[in-house]
Enzyme design. Structure first.
Site, short mmCIF file in Angstrom:
data_model
loop_
_atom_site.label_atom_id
_atom_site.label_comp_id
_atom_site.label_asym_id
_atom_site.label_seq_id
_atom_site.Cartn_x
_atom_site.Cartn_y
_atom_site.Cartn_z
N ASP A 1 -6.59 11.06 -9.76
CA ASP A 1 -6.57 10.14 -10.89
C ASP A 1 -7.97 9.73 -11.32
O ASP A 1 -8.13 9.06 -12.34
CB ASP A 1 -5.74 8.89 -10.55
CG ASP A 1 -4.29 9.04 -10.95
OD1 ASP A 1 -4.00 9.98 -11.71
OD2 ASP A 1 -3.46 8.25 -10.51
N ASP B 1 6.50 2.19 -3.71
CA ASP B 1 7.15 2.82 -2.57
C ASP B 1 8.45 2.11 -2.20
O ASP B 1 9.51 2.74 -2.12
CB ASP B 1 6.19 2.92 -1.38
CG ASP B 1 5.44 1.62 -1.11
OD1 ASP B 1 5.59 0.67 -1.91
OD2 ASP B 1 4.71 1.54 -0.12
O1 LIG Z 1 -3.85 4.83 -10.01
C1 LIG Z 1 -3.70 5.14 -8.84
C2 LIG Z 1 -3.84 4.21 -7.78
C3 LIG Z 1 -3.68 4.65 -6.47
N1 LIG Z 1 -3.41 5.96 -6.20
C4 LIG Z 1 -3.26 6.41 -4.79
O2 LIG Z 1 -2.36 5.59 -4.10
C5 LIG Z 1 -2.61 5.67 -2.71
C6 LIG Z 1 -2.52 4.33 -2.05
O3 LIG Z 1 -3.57 3.50 -2.47
P1 LIG Z 1 -4.36 2.52 -1.48
O4 LIG Z 1 -5.40 1.85 -2.27
O5 LIG Z 1 -4.76 3.26 -0.27
O6 LIG Z 1 -3.26 1.45 -1.15
P2 LIG Z 1 -2.71 0.93 0.27
O7 LIG Z 1 -2.52 -0.53 0.14
O8 LIG Z 1 -3.49 1.40 1.40
O9 LIG Z 1 -1.31 1.63 0.21
C7 LIG Z 1 -0.11 1.14 0.71
O10 LIG Z 1 0.61 0.46 -0.31
C8 LIG Z 1 0.89 1.22 -1.48
C9 LIG Z 1 1.77 0.40 -2.39
O11 LIG Z 1 1.15 -0.77 -2.79
C10 LIG Z 1 1.61 2.51 -1.13
O12 LIG Z 1 1.72 3.28 -2.27
C11 LIG Z 1 0.82 3.25 -0.08
O13 LIG Z 1 1.47 4.44 0.29
C12 LIG Z 1 0.64 2.38 1.12
O14 LIG Z 1 -0.10 3.07 2.11
C13 LIG Z 1 -3.98 6.31 -2.57
O15 LIG Z 1 -3.83 7.63 -2.10
C14 LIG Z 1 -4.51 6.29 -3.98
O16 LIG Z 1 -5.37 7.35 -4.22
C15 LIG Z 1 -3.28 6.87 -7.23
O17 LIG Z 1 -3.06 8.05 -7.01
N2 LIG Z 1 -3.42 6.45 -8.52
#
Ligand SMILES: O=c1ccn([C@@H]2O[C@H](COP(=O)(O)OP(=O)(O)O[C@H]3O[C@H](CO)[C@@H](O)[C@H](O)[C@H]3O)[C@@H](O)[C@H]2O)c(=O)[nH]1
Ligand SMILES: [Mn+2]
Length: 754
Positions: A134, A467
């Site tokens: 993204d 999710d």
């Molecule tokens: O516009 C976006 C924003 C995020 N992501 C991806 O979403 C994932 C999760 O993002 P992250 O910032 O790591 O969030 P976390 O809080 O660590 O994620 C937890 O919480 C999210 C929901 O809020 C779930 O989607 C994740 O799977 C879960 O691990 C990453 O691979 C990002 O690259 C995208 O692809 N596009």
């Protein structure tokens, strides 16, 4: 599946938990007794008594939810070796990796995740890895391109020597993982591999430091020249292609940066995953999908076999919709000082829900059945247009297909195959270029307009916790899910380090969870109108209610301070027998949760840190998550997905960990409520001491104990009042909090005079 020997692929093992049940019920009974006592003595006590009753009623409700969610713990044991009989019949799997920002998510981390997936012990001709970017970053693309060259050495090396950890940054820098084979041949190859990885790491690092990572005029990169991150056509590039369909070759690797245009909402991660679902549908169309975040590398190279045991091993009609592995973190700080490793919660609540309809979908480390994502119900009907107008005997008409899935004919054909139960493509496509055009078409940002994507199909939009929402919609259709927890753990990710990052993540989760609670996707509605089981609904309430918990907790934490300052009381006097109910509750609850931690080998410190962070997170992140949602409902704010900063420490090999885990602050208003509470309690404590020296030690012991307990829980804030720099609370925050605290104390005193 039929096979030579019909041994089960997995076993469901109910876990014994008699002691836990007895304690859980004891606490419940004590809570009920307390409520009864409050109600009976309501007349003779003030309004603080009534407030306490309201709070305790809520705590009792939460306890019922917890009790029900933990009551029937189950684990699944899988037998991957039994699948080896059917190795040729095994289904293909499409693997999705999402990344969004090359600065917050350093490409070397994404690269390691991708390498660990490419090296799975699973026929390579049945795997395809799709990376969604993204950030539309040439750096990420460059890193993947270089990684694909390294993969040609790395994957055969891992398979030849049965290496366990297949993410090189972990393999080469983990002490325990150093060479396990003493043959000169192995040592030679190991050293070579280590050097090669070092070269790869350097290249990516060097590229990161340059403002433009690579020559954008060269053929490979020309698509990235002159583009804006939020406004560009889609870029789909096949980096690796297993043209001959070699079982021991390398899986396909495809880079996808979907089209972005300011006019169209892109729906963050959910949007990215829906594009990957379609692109992969057009290209390889595997009946199963694994999705991981860019920082979640595969730690168990057999995980696809384990997951397939669960997904293929059911009796017909009792299939699992998805197999979810718990989120476990590498390099976790000792004793979990930030309370974000969630080990105990995942253990008890996770195994408990496994005994109901199944675990929540937690966004990463999950194997999905593609047809479930396409909206199918367990009985074969479709989710689209009510439940079936376009659904003729389980099949969608052409018109229905177009309405729900979009206008691409090629893609519709692949959907039809999936929905009719045929696996994958008719002729295994070893030539991906033939589907390039269709893939590009379905990655357009306007493709979803007027379709069911994001509402009934694929990842569901409308919550920053996409999710949980997506999993809830699947459970609401009556599907079950399973927890896949092999040893060694399937996937390892990184947890945010530092106070602010951790709280931002929690705030985003809670915002998303409340968005679900306050929408038509509320689990109670799903229980009444669809097929969500009642106890599964309660289990969803366990997390969906996080964002509401600050209200009663704030009241309950404010009560002791109020009572001390206003000379009132909300607890029975020490000499009253009723005091014993509260004392017992307090003691048993804490001992019980301590026992839970000790039973799974966690330290007492971890327990205390988690208790403490529980209070702190509620008063900061969850509070602000709630405010976000209120503003959103009023139309004043749009929830955005703030990407979490990924820690690069072990990826670059340095060890800068000395003060990690100490609570840090910044200028954010998120720290105001907790600081205010601490100030108010300090005033209360002074007042209590003064009372004592004046010989007025009326039986306020209960309130004073609470007062001390609150200050202990918020100790990082108490210390933060006196520290400078990032370990101290900024003076502007202290001023705001002091003003609020003064108002509160003044009000308390007014009440006490009146
Ligand atoms: O516009 C976006 C924003 C995020 N992501 C991806 O979403 C994932 C999760 O993002 P992250 O910032 O790591 O969030 P976390 O809080 O660590 O994620 C937890 O919480 C999210 C929901 O809020 C779930 O989607 C994740 O799977 C879960 O691990 C990453 O691979 C990002 O690259 C995208 O692809 N596009
Ligand atoms: Mn993450």
């Amino acid at each position: 599946m039929a096979g030579p020997i019909s041994l089960p692929l997995y076993e469901k093992l109910p876990q014994k938990n008699t002691v836990q049940r007895v304690l859980d019920v004891t606490i419940f009974v004590l809570l009920l007794t307390l409520l009864a006592y409050r109600i009976l003595s309501l007349k003779s006590n003030g309004f603080s008594w009534f407030f306490a009753l309201l709070c305790e009623s809520w705590f009792t409700f939460v306890w019922v939810v917890i009790l029900s969610s933990k009551w029937n713990p189950v684990v699944y044991r899988t037998y991957p070796e039994r699948l080896l009989f059917w190795i040729d019949e095994l289904p293909p799997v499409d693997m999705f990796v999402t990344t969004a920002d090359p600065t917050l998510e350093p490409p070397i981390i994404t690269v390691n995740t991708v390498l660990s997936l490419l090296a799975f012990d699973y026929p390579a001709n049945k795997l395809a890895c799709y990376v969604s970017d993204d950030g539309c970053s040439p750096l990420t693309f460059y890193a993947l391109l270089e990684a694909s060259k390294f993969a040609k050495l790395w994957v055969p090396f891992c398979k030849k020597y049965g290496i366990h950890t297949r993410a090189p940054f972990r393999y080469f820098y983990d002490e325990e993982e150093s060479p396990h084979d003493n043959s000169t041949e192995f040592i030679r190859e190991y050293t070579k591999m280590k050097d090669e990885y070092e070269v790869l790491r350097r290249k990516i690092e060097d590229a990161t430091e340059k403002s433009i990572p690579c020559d954008l005029s060269s053929e490979e990169f020309v698509a990235f020249s002159d583009i804006e991150r939020r406004n560009h056509p889609s870029i789909i590039k096949v980096i690796l292609e297993n043209k001959e369909g070699l079982v021991d070759g390398l899986p396909h690797l495809i880079y996808v940066s979907r089209e972005k245009c300011p006019k169209y909402p892109h729906h963050y991660k959910a949007g990215a995953l829906n594009v990957l679902t379609r692109v992969s549908g057009a290209m390889t169309n595997a009946p199963f999908i694994l999705n991981v975040d860019c920082d979640m590398y595969a730690n168990n190279s057999q995980i696809v076999f384990h997951a397939m045991c669960l997904l293929l091993g059911c009796k017909k009609g009792q299939d699992f919709a998805f197999a979810q592995s718990p989120q476990i973190f590498y390099d976790g700080l000792k004793d979990d000082p930030l309370g974000n490793q969630l080990v105990a919660t995942q253990k008890y609540i996770g195994e408990g829900i496994s005994g109901l309809q199944g675990p929540y979908y937690s966004g990463t480390g999950c194997f999905h059945r593609r047809k479930v994502l396409y909206g199918l119900w367990p009985d074969g009907c479709m989710e689209t247009g009510g439940r079936s107008p376009n659904c003729v005997a389980g099949k969608l008409t052409d018109e229905g297909l177009r309405q729900s899935f979009g206008h691409s004919r090629e893609f519709s054909k692949t959907v039809e195959r999936i929905l009719s139960g045929l696996s994958g493509k008719a002729d295994c496509p070893y030539d991906l270029s033939s589907s390039a055009e269709a893939a590009n078409q379905v990655a357009d940002c306007g493709y979803e307009c007027g379709t069911s994507w994001g509402t009934k199909i694929g990842w569901i939009y409308g919550s920053t916790s996409e999710d949980v929402l997506t999993g809830l919609k699947i459970h609401a259709r009556g599907w079950r899910s399973a927890e896949c927890k092999p040893d060694p753990p399937a996937f390892l990710g990184c947890a945010p380090s530092g106070g602010p990052a951790s709280l931002t993540q929690q705030k985003r989760w809670v915002t998303g969870l409340l968005e679900i609670l306050f929408s038509k996707n509320n689990p109670f509605i799903a229980t009444l109108t669809a097929k969500l089981q009642f106890r599964q609904c309660l289990a969803y309430m366990y997390i969906l209610s996080w964002g509401l918990r600050w209200i009663p907790e704030l009241c309950y934490i404010a009560l002791p301070a109020y009572c001390i300052i206003a000379n009132s009381h909300f607890l029975p006097k020490v000499e009253e027998p009723a005091f014993l109910i509260l004392a017992a509750l307090f003691a048993i609850y804490n001992l019980h949760s301590l026992l839970e931690y000790c039973r799974i080998g966690l330290s007492i410190r971890t327990w205390w840190n988690n208790q403490r962070m529980g209070r702190i997170i509620t008063m900061t992140a969850w509070f602000f998550g709630f405010l976000n949602v209120i503003l959103k409902l009023l139309g004043l704010f749009e929830a955005v997905f703030e990407v979490t900063q990924k820690n690069q420490s072990s990826a670059s090999g340095d060890d800068n960990h000395k003060d990690a885990g100490r609570f840090t602050f910044n200028e954010s208003p998120i720290f105001v409520p907790a600081t205010t509470l601490v100030l108010v309690h300090l005033v209360a404590m002074v007042k209590a001491l003064l009372n004592l020296t004046h010989g007025r030690h009326e039986s306020r012991i209960g309130e004073v104990i609470c007062n001390v307990w609150v200050l202990l829980c918020f100790l990082p804030f108490l210390k933060g009042l006196f520290k400078k720099g990032k370990y101290g609370i900024p003076s502007s925050t202290i001023c705001k909090s002091a003003a609020l605290a003064a108002v509160f104390v003044h009000l308390c005193e007014r009440v006490s005079i009146a």
